[in-house]
Design an enzyme around this catalytic site. Structure first.
Site, mmCIF file in Angstrom:
data_model
loop_
_atom_site.group_PDB
_atom_site.id
_atom_site.type_symbol
_atom_site.label_atom_id
_atom_site.label_comp_id
_atom_site.label_asym_id
_atom_site.label_seq_id
_atom_site.Cartn_x
_atom_site.Cartn_y
_atom_site.Cartn_z
ATOM 1 N N GLU A 162 9.542 11.712 -38.367
ATOM 2 C CA GLU A 162 10.579 11.564 -37.644
ATOM 3 C C GLU A 162 11.329 10.114 -37.832
ATOM 4 O O GLU A 162 11.569 8.967 -37.119
ATOM 5 C CB GLU A 162 9.910 10.741 -36.549
ATOM 6 N N GLU A 168 4.551 19.289 -34.592
ATOM 7 C CA GLU A 168 4.037 18.667 -33.793
ATOM 8 C C GLU A 168 4.694 18.998 -32.217
ATOM 9 O O GLU A 168 6.112 19.462 -32.447
ATOM 10 C CB GLU A 168 4.853 17.508 -33.964
#
Ligand code: BGC
Length: 449
Positions: free
Chosen positions: A169, A352
């Site tokens: 991320e 995720e």
């Protein structure tokens, strides 16, 4: 609780769970590990909601055997963990710390012995503090240092890791860590944080080359995505939503997939040197998609520092983080990725997906978490619906195996399939663990795509 039978998933579909080093390992000074920006940040008063730190977390560094047994019991085919850069290079530069790499070497062997594919993320936000002191990701040199760290790690583990993820991320790390300061290192640069995104992506491209030079592959990156919902038809709201969408969903993905940076006001292009965009666009084998929720956006008030306001979305159940539970957003997102990037889009794995609830053991020590089961049920069906639409999704990793140290929220947000009592380090599989185990077992053979 009764839930309709789950759909089948394609043959070879990767079932996994994810964690990250600083959120579970503890042992922050063991075997020569150096300090990271999160050790420093957590010591600064007021930064972490319950005043805790990652010093012990789930003590996974010492309890990895028990945690690998939990993975085996769950029946996952893969485990996504991250490697702590400050264990491998305590100062963020120089030769490898063999004792730090030994830990991951053992973990990888234990996973393989348990029939679980090791999926290693090289960077999940734990920058060595001396690197930050030298400018951190604002400094171009950090990209080159990151590639050296990738090379040292691949030299040791490249023969056994089954999927490499360079960064976790980069947009969230830039925006919360260097933009608004809610995460380490706590800088508040707003749009001036753009070099952090660029240098992370440059580091990713250089690391891809380093990994491939060691025949360490396949290679991926894990991005966070959030479908943007504009709150009205007003031009100002639509413009704000378009800006936020470009930032959150395209700032990192456009250059990775060969399109250069999206047009965004306030980004200083001078940090992008000739050749950088080619380095960043080095082909990857898998795009990791981290999805939690959609975001409501409207235009900011006059005089605000940012051109948009992020607002809660009505009409959805909510998690303990107050995030909307919106599986439709995952379905929408997967279609958007396919429609936006077309042939440039590599196969996707959901790296995720998960939710926090206030899970508490009952008098018998059992932990029932029906909301998490409903969450996973909905999101897995959304993945199946996207596959039916023709999106190439090859895996789904639940965040997270264990309740863990949730960054600025400390120990207060529980995302695990397994409950952790932080006082005793007792692990108790929740009812969602048993549910997912049964889903994976039933889906084992898969079905034709
Ligand atoms: C991060 C995880 C974090 C999760 C829940 C993701 O953005 O990669 O480290 O625990 O969100 O907040």
């Amino acid at each position: 609780m009764s839930i309709a039978p789950m759909p089948r998933y394609p043959t070879g579909f990767r079932w996994g769970v994810s964690t990250s080093a600083h959120q579970i390992e503890g042992a922050v000074t063991a075997d020569g590990r150096g300090p990271s920006i999160w050790d420093t940040f957590a010591r600064s008063p007021g930064r972490i909601s319950d005043g805790s730190s990652g010093e012990v977390a789930c003590d996974h560094y010492h309890r990895h055997g028990e945690d690998v047994a939990l993975l085996a019991g769950l029946g996952v085919s893969a485990y996504r963990f991250s490697i702590a850069w400050p264990r491998v290079q305590p100062t963020g530069a120089g030769p490898a710390n063999a004792a730090g790499l030994d830990f991951y070497d053992r973990l990888v062997d234990e996973l393989l012995a348990a029939g679980v594919d090791p999926v290693a993320t090289l960077y999940h936000w734990d920058l060595p503090q001396p690197r930050e002191d030298a400018g951190g990701w604002l400094h171009r040199d950090t990209a080159a240092r990151f590639a050296e760290y990738a090379d040292l790690t691949a030299a040791r583990l490249g023969d056994r890791v089954r999927l490499w993820i360079t960064l976790n991320e980069p947009f969230i790390h830039m925006s919360l860590g260097y933009g608004t300061g809610e995460h380490a290192p706590g800088r508040t640069l707003l749009f001036d944080a753009f070099p952090v995104a660029h240098h992370q992506l440059l580091g990713h491209g250089l690391a891809v080359a380093a990994l491939r030079a060691r025949t360490a592959s396949p290679v991926a990156i894990a991005n966070n995505y959030s479908p943007v919902r504009v709150l009205s038809d007003r031009d100002a709201d639509r413009a704000a939503a378009a800006t936020y969408e470009a930032l959150h969903n395209r700032l990192c993905t456009d250059p990775l997939l060969g399109r250069g940076y999206p047009d965004l006001p306030g980004l200083d292009p001078s940090v992008v040197h000739p050749g950088d965009l080619d380095t960043i666009a080095a082909p990857i084998d898998v795009l990791g998609v981290n999805y939690y929720n959609p975001t409501g956006v409207r235009a900011a008030e006059e005089g605000s520092a940012l051109p948009f306001d992020l607002v809660p979305l009505d009409g959805y159940p909510r998690t303990a983080f107050d995030w909307p539970v919106a599986p439709d957003g995952l379905h929408e997102l997967l279609g958007w990725l396919r429609d936006t990037y077309g042939d440039a889009l590599p196969p996707i794995e959901i790296t995720e997906s998960g939710c926090a609830y206030d899970d508490v053991p009952d008098a018998d020590g059992q932990v029932a978490d029906p909301e998490r089961i409903a969450y996973l049920d909905g999101h897995l069906r959304a993945v199946r619906a996207a596959i039916d639409d023709g999106v190439d999704v090859r895996g789904y990793f639940v965040w997270s195996l264990l309740d863990n140290w949730e960054w600025a929220e400390g120990c207060t947000k529980r995302f695990g399939l397994v409950h952790v009592d932080y006082a005793t380090q007792t692990r108790t599989p929740k009812s969602s663990y048993t549910w997912l185990r049964d889903v994976i077992a039933a889906s084992g053979d898969g079905s034709a795509r």
